[in-house]
Design a protein around this motif. Structure first.
Motif, short mmCIF file in Angstrom:
data_model
loop_
_atom_site.label_atom_id
_atom_site.label_comp_id
_atom_site.label_asym_id
_atom_site.label_seq_id
_atom_site.Cartn_x
_atom_site.Cartn_y
_atom_site.Cartn_z
N ASN A 29 0.84 -1.19 0.00
CA ASN A 29 0.00 0.00 0.00
C ASN A 29 0.88 1.24 0.00
O ASN A 29 1.80 1.35 0.81
N ARG A 31 0.30 5.33 0.45
CA ARG A 31 -0.74 6.27 0.89
C ARG A 31 -0.25 7.70 0.78
O ARG A 31 0.90 8.01 1.07
N GLY A 35 -3.73 10.77 3.84
CA GLY A 35 -4.53 9.55 3.96
C GLY A 35 -5.79 9.54 3.12
O GLY A 35 -6.65 8.69 3.31
N GLU A 36 -5.90 10.48 2.18
CA GLU A 36 -7.10 10.56 1.36
C GLU A 36 -7.02 9.73 0.08
O GLU A 36 -8.02 9.59 -0.61
N GLN A 37 -5.84 9.20 -0.23
CA GLN A 37 -5.69 8.34 -1.41
C GLN A 37 -4.76 7.18 -1.08
O GLN A 37 -3.86 7.31 -0.24
N ARG A 38 -5.02 6.06 -1.76
CA ARG A 38 -4.17 4.88 -1.58
C ARG A 38 -4.03 4.19 -2.93
O ARG A 38 -4.96 4.12 -3.72
N GLN A 40 -2.75 0.43 -4.22
CA GLN A 40 -2.49 -0.90 -3.66
C GLN A 40 -2.09 -1.86 -4.78
O GLN A 40 -2.68 -1.83 -5.86
N GLU A 95 -8.80 2.29 6.56
CA GLU A 95 -8.68 3.67 6.07
C GLU A 95 -9.47 4.61 6.98
O GLU A 95 -10.42 4.19 7.62
N TRP A 101 -15.76 6.66 -0.54
CA TRP A 101 -14.56 6.35 -1.29
C TRP A 101 -14.93 5.94 -2.72
O TRP A 101 -15.94 5.28 -2.94
N TYR A 121 -7.59 4.14 -4.65
CA TYR A 121 -8.67 4.51 -3.75
C TYR A 121 -8.56 6.00 -3.45
O TYR A 121 -7.45 6.51 -3.27
#
Length: 154
Positions: A29, A31, A35-38, A40, A95, A101, A121
């Protein structure tokens, strides 16, 4: 080059974490700082992207709260053949509770003949446009573990 051996295009300054996987490489992951997008990356156990999504979308598989499938289509982009699922969810496991999301999850056959997933994400602020751009940029730079020239650093 990621520690798991694959190469992927990703934004500078994002944190990296892993989760052990029961199949293939660890789940990786990346990020965004807030922390608003990930982004993976993981390996698929099923024998095809179609089989993998059929299992995921079945009633037997638990989905995130508020899950709503928006689209599932075949893709033949950037040298990859697979399928891309687009969905929204109110929450995502692990999350922050910032939802809803928007997710693009692409599963494809890579250069080594194995099946991988790259999922983007993010918050559903603009109908998923940021996440689609994140996914397509990441895939343009993707190379399966140990299948590319190590000198071609991401």
């Amino acid at each position: 080059m990621d520690e798991e051996g694959f190469r992927i295009a990703r934004p500078v300054g994002w944190s990296r974490s892993t989760v052990p996987s029961q199949f293939g490489i660890d789940v990786v992951n990346y990020r965004s700082p807030g922390g608003e997008q990930r982004l993976q990356v993981y390996q698929i156990a099923e024998s095809s992207p179609e089989e993998s999504f059929a299992l995921y979308l079945s009633a037997d598989t638990t989905k995130p709260d508020g899950f709503k499938k928006l689209d599932l289509r075949p893709v033949h982009d950037d040298g990859f053949t697979g399928r891309r699922l687009e969905y929204v969810a109110d929450t995502l496991s692990g999350e922050p509770d910032l939802g809803p999301w928007h997710v693009y999850d692409e599963r494809f056959v890579a250069q080594d003949g194995l099946i991988y997933a790259v999922a983007a994400y993010g918050l559903d602020k603009n109908g998923g446009q940021d996440e689609l751009e994140l996914l397509t940029s990441a895939l343009k730079g993707f190379c399966a573990p140990y299948s590319c020239d190590p000198a071609a650093i991401d």
